[in-house]
Structure formats: C-alpha cells, structure tokens
Write an enzyme that holds these catalytic residues in place. Structure first.
Site, PDB file in Angstrom:
ATOM      1  CE1 TYR A   1      -4.249  -1.396   0.067  1.00 12.89           C
ATOM      2  CE2 TYR A   1      -2.897  -3.444   1.324  1.00 12.89           C
ATOM      3  CZ  TYR A   1      -4.034  -2.918   0.436  1.00 12.89           C
ATOM      4  OH  TYR A   1      -5.069  -3.865   0.455  1.00 12.89           O
TER       5      TYR A   1
ATOM      6  CE1 TYR B   1      -7.472  -5.934   3.657  1.00 12.26           C
ATOM      7  CE2 TYR B   1      -6.776  -7.586   5.212  1.00 12.26           C
ATOM      8  CZ  TYR B   1      -6.546  -6.853   4.036  1.00 12.26           C
ATOM      9  OH  TYR B   1      -5.481  -7.102   3.176  1.00 12.26           O
TER      10      TYR B   1
ATOM     11  CG  ASP C   1     -10.557 -13.419   8.101  1.00  5.28           C
ATOM     12  OD1 ASP C   1      -9.744 -13.751   8.807  1.00  5.28           O
ATOM     13  OD2 ASP C   1     -10.429 -12.668   7.267  1.00  5.28           O
TER      14      ASP C   1
ATOM     15  CE  LYS D   1      -2.505  -9.549   9.399  1.00  8.24           C
ATOM     16  NZ  LYS D   1      -3.666  -9.726   8.669  1.00  8.24           N
TER      17      LYS D   1
HETATM   18  C1  LIG Z   1      -4.205  -9.704   7.393  1.00  8.29           C
HETATM   19  C2  LIG Z   1      -5.594 -10.343   7.221  1.00  8.29           C
HETATM   20  C3  LIG Z   1      -6.077 -10.902   6.134  1.00  8.29           C
HETATM   21  C4  LIG Z   1      -5.084 -11.325   4.974  1.00  8.29           C
HETATM   22  O1  LIG Z   1      -3.796 -12.101   5.371  1.00  8.29           O
HETATM   23  P1  LIG Z   1      -2.661 -12.180   4.309  1.00  8.29           P
HETATM   24  O2  LIG Z   1      -1.614 -13.137   4.919  1.00  8.29           O
HETATM   25  O3  LIG Z   1      -2.144 -10.517   4.517  1.00  8.29           O
HETATM   26  O4  LIG Z   1      -2.949 -12.330   2.984  1.00  8.29           O
HETATM   27  C5  LIG Z   1      -7.352 -11.678   5.948  1.00  8.29           C
HETATM   28  N1  LIG Z   1      -8.122 -11.333   7.093  1.00  8.29           N
HETATM   29  C6  LIG Z   1      -7.739 -10.719   8.154  1.00  8.29           C
HETATM   30  C7  LIG Z   1      -8.962 -10.582   9.165  1.00  8.29           C
HETATM   31  C8  LIG Z   1      -6.640 -10.198   8.242  1.00  8.29           C
HETATM   32  O5  LIG Z   1      -6.263  -9.456   9.253  1.00  8.29           O
END
Ligand SMILES: *Cc1c(COP(=O)(O)O)cnc(C)c1O
Length: 427
Positions: free
Chosen positions: A15, A143, A248, A277
C-alpha cells in the site's frame, strides 16, 4: 546507487506509492521485540510486524525447529504425500480449535485461506443441490485480504470498491455490528443489528453461500470491538436460512483478544475458520482453513467430489514445524497472564489520550490498543516520528494502534504508549 536507493526505485512495498514512497528504513536483524536498523538504531516492534510476531522476533525454539526441518525435508508436494510436520500440527490444531472443526486445509497466506473458505462454501452449496448459492453476505468495515474474492467482502469504501467496479464480485453488505463489546446488549433486533441481517438473509438466501466476518474484532477495517452476542444470533439465523458461517480469525487467533480464539468469546462454532498471521509466530508465511464434517462430507459426496484447490506449497514442512513450535510455546508460557498484563498497561497508559483535543475514542482489548483520532493520520509522518522515539508504529486511517508481541516488557510497553500518545498529540 545505495541499497536504499535501489529499493525505492525498484521494489514495491505494501500500500505504498511507487513514485513517492514514504520514509523507509533498512532492517538488518531483529530479536525479541527489537528491530535493529542498518545505522544501528533499534526500534520496538509495536506492530508485531503486522500482527504476527507473537513470541517476538527470532524466537530460538521456532528458529531451531525450522533449522532442524531444513536439514531433513524442506519441502515435498502434498499431493499423494503426507509428512510428520503436517500431521503433528494437525493434531495440535484439533486440540485447540472448536471441536466440530475436524478437517484442515493448509495454505500459504491469509488471503488464500479466505479464498479457500469461500470456495469451500460455494462448492458445498453446489454439492448439496443449491448451485444458485454463490454469493456472500458480510458486515461493513470488514477486512479479509487483498486477493479478488477476499477483496469483494472487504469494506466497499476503505477497500476502494469503486476503483475495481466490474472486476469484483457483487456481495451483500449489512451494517457494522452496532453494539460494542463493552456495551449492554439490547434484545431489540432493530437496535442490535440482527434485524438488518435477517432482512438480507430473508430476501437473498437463495443466492447466498455463507456469511463471512471477523469475529469480535474488526481489524484493518477500523480496529473495532463488537459484542459477541451478535455472533451467537448470527449463527441461529445462518442455520435458519441454510447459509454457512465463516469466521476469519486471521488477525484474532492465538490469544490476541485475551482468549485463544475470538470464537471463544461466543457460545457457538463456525462452519469454516480461517487462521494465518500469528500461526507460525510470525516466522514464515502460512495459513489454514478448517471446516466441519458436514461441509467436508458435502463436498466429498458431491460433484466432482474433489475440492478444487491445491497450492504448490500446501502444507510446507518448514511452515508446519514453525506453527507447531509456536503453538507449543503458547502452551508452555502463561500467555494469558501476559495478555492481561499488556491489556492493563495499555488501559492505564493510553487513558491519557482521552483528554487530547483530536481524539475520538480510546479502546483496548487483550493485547490490542487503539487511539482513534477524529481525522486521518499520515502513516508516513507517524512512522518517522515514532522512529525518532525508538518505536515502530504504522497507523492506518484514523487509528493509532499497537499490537505488541506478548513478551513485551513493562518498560517497553511504556515506550510504546509514550510513542502513541505523542503521535496523538502532534499528528
Ligand atoms: C491480514 C488479514 C488477512 C489477509 O492475510 P494475508 O496473509 O495478508 O493475505 C485476512 N483477514 C484478516 C482479518 C486479516 O487481518
């Protein structure tokens, strides 16, 4: 050309404007919470390097596990092959995740795990006789990653959906869950956000495969903590309308919110769970998508039977042993006490920001501390100013925030809070 000049001329950063990249520093090494730059400056990594460096940088247990595996089997394709690192990690994951989630798909990154989750949902619906159910419902301000399908369920405004019009799948959005985690839950569905969810599901459920959202904490979309009761009630609605529920947990997994998973704040279990992550303690890219027998068997017994996904580096052994080592460390350390200690320090020290003129809100949950400003904060200015104070901070939008590694000491936490308060005063 200096190394930094090469970087600025040729390398993309996340970004970031390629023509006018902001202040960039060259990291030489890191240990614990400290990143050392090429000029010898040391910064406290208050971001856990994008929320993943759970036990700090270069944790000796994790690096040793990777070294040992590197000498044995750095990689082998997962088609027709299995290996101990994948199996042992799988056993560990089953111990710590909701009991109904028995099937594990290993993938490379968070965004890919979201793609896999969404594909699972569509393929499941197709397999059980609902080929029309190919869309998704999600909350605003969410997100889920930067790949196409994940992007389609990110917040339409902060995710710049207008820019990608025509290229993105159209999805259904309900408002951000309106009741914050520390507020009293009103039973009236018109007040607690459930009425809007019901309305969308009533009207469109024949086109919807799943409801996808970040449980309890919306991360990149606004660092907002909402009431877990929303999720309990969403589960019941999903069941009523034959829609799957996808959580997620890429940002929230592994203790960050004070529970091992944000799901643990609720009384329910999702059908599909994404993790990424902090899975490997931040040492190597990895993610998983877990699901229950119902979804797995539905896909397996349907047409074409196989699940249509298989990354080249699926179940990479180096990543598996890193993840297993990180999860064992969580077991062996009193992470809960550490997160409580961090939460208390952030609550005490960030409270001073409430009296500053341009601060809209201050909130803390687990090892997440947020000062929300009433205006956008320049990430570049913040980065430069925090660097001068020996802290690595990268705000986004209106939020000056930290997600420190769990091993951060009290003195280091004070330095982080001082840095955040200075940004809130000066930016
Ligand atoms: C960071 C994140 C993603 C994407 O993960 P990447 O490893 O950067 O592709 C998806 N969902 C959430 C909630 C995130 O914080």
């Amino acid at each position: 050309m200096t190394p930094l000049e090469f970087d600025q001329k040729h390398l993309w950063h996340p970004y970031t404007n390629v023509e006018k990249p902001g202040p960039t520093f060259i990291a030489k090494e890191a240990e614990g919470v400290w990143i050392t730059l090429d000029d010898g400056t040391r910064l406290i990594d208050a971001m856990s390097s994008w929320w993943c460096m759970l036990h700090g940088h270069r944790n000796p247990t994790i690096t040793q596990a990777i070294h040992d595996q590197l000498d044995r089997l750095p990689h082998v394709m997962f088609g027709g092959m299995a290996h101990d690192p994948a199996i042992e990690l799988g056993q560990k994951l089953l111990e710590i995740t909701p009991p109904s989630l028995q099937r594990i798909f290993y993938c490379d990154s968070g965004s890919v795990s979201v793609e896999v989750a969404m594909k699972m949902a569509v393929q499941y619906q197709h397999a059980v006789g609902h080929p029309g159910r190919s869309q998704f419902v999600t909350t605003r301000s969410g997100y889920h990653g930067d790949t196409w399908k994940a992007m389609s369920v990110c917040d339409p405004v902060t995710g710049m959906h207008h820019l990608f019009q025509g290229a993105l799948s159209i999805q259904h959005f309900v408002p951000q869950p309106p009741i914050a985690i520390d507020q009293e839950w009103p039973e009236d569905p018109a007040l607690n956000g459930i009425a809007e969810l019901r309305a969308v599901l009533e009207e469109y459920h024949k086109q919807i495969a799943a409801f996808i959202l970040e449980p309890v904490v919306q991360g990149t979309g606004g660092m907002y903590f909402y009431h877990p009761e929303y999720l309990n009630q969403a589960r019941a609605l999903c069941d009523e309308f034959g829609v799957l529920l996808i959580f997620d947990e890429i940002a929230t997994g592994f203790g960050r919110t004070g529970r091992l998973f944000a799901t643990d704040h609720t009384d329910i279990e999702p059908d599909i769970l994404c993790m990424g992550k902090a899975l490997t303690g931040g040492h190597i890219s990895f993610a998983t998508t877990m699901t229950n027998d119902r979804v797995a068997q539905g896909i397996g017994n349907g047409e074409p039977g196989v699940f249509m996904h298989g990354p080249t580096f699926m179940a990479n052994p180096l990543a598996c042993v890193a993840a297993k080592a990180s999860l064992d460390l969580l077991d062996q350390t009193d992470w809960q006490a550490n997160v409580t200690r961090i939460e208390t320090a952030l609550n005490e020290q960030l409270a001073a920001a409430r009296d500053l003129p341009n601060v809209a809100d201050v909130r803390v949950l687990g090892a997440i501390g947020v000062i929300e400003m009433d205006h956008r904060v320049s990430a570049d200015q913040a980065h430069a100013l925090a660097h001068d104070m020996g802290v690595f901070l990268r705000p986004f939008g209106h939020n000056i925030y930290c997600m420190p590694p769990f091993i951060t000491s009290d003195d280091e936490l004070s330095a982080i809070c001082d840095g955040m308060l200075r940004l809130a005063r000066e930016l």
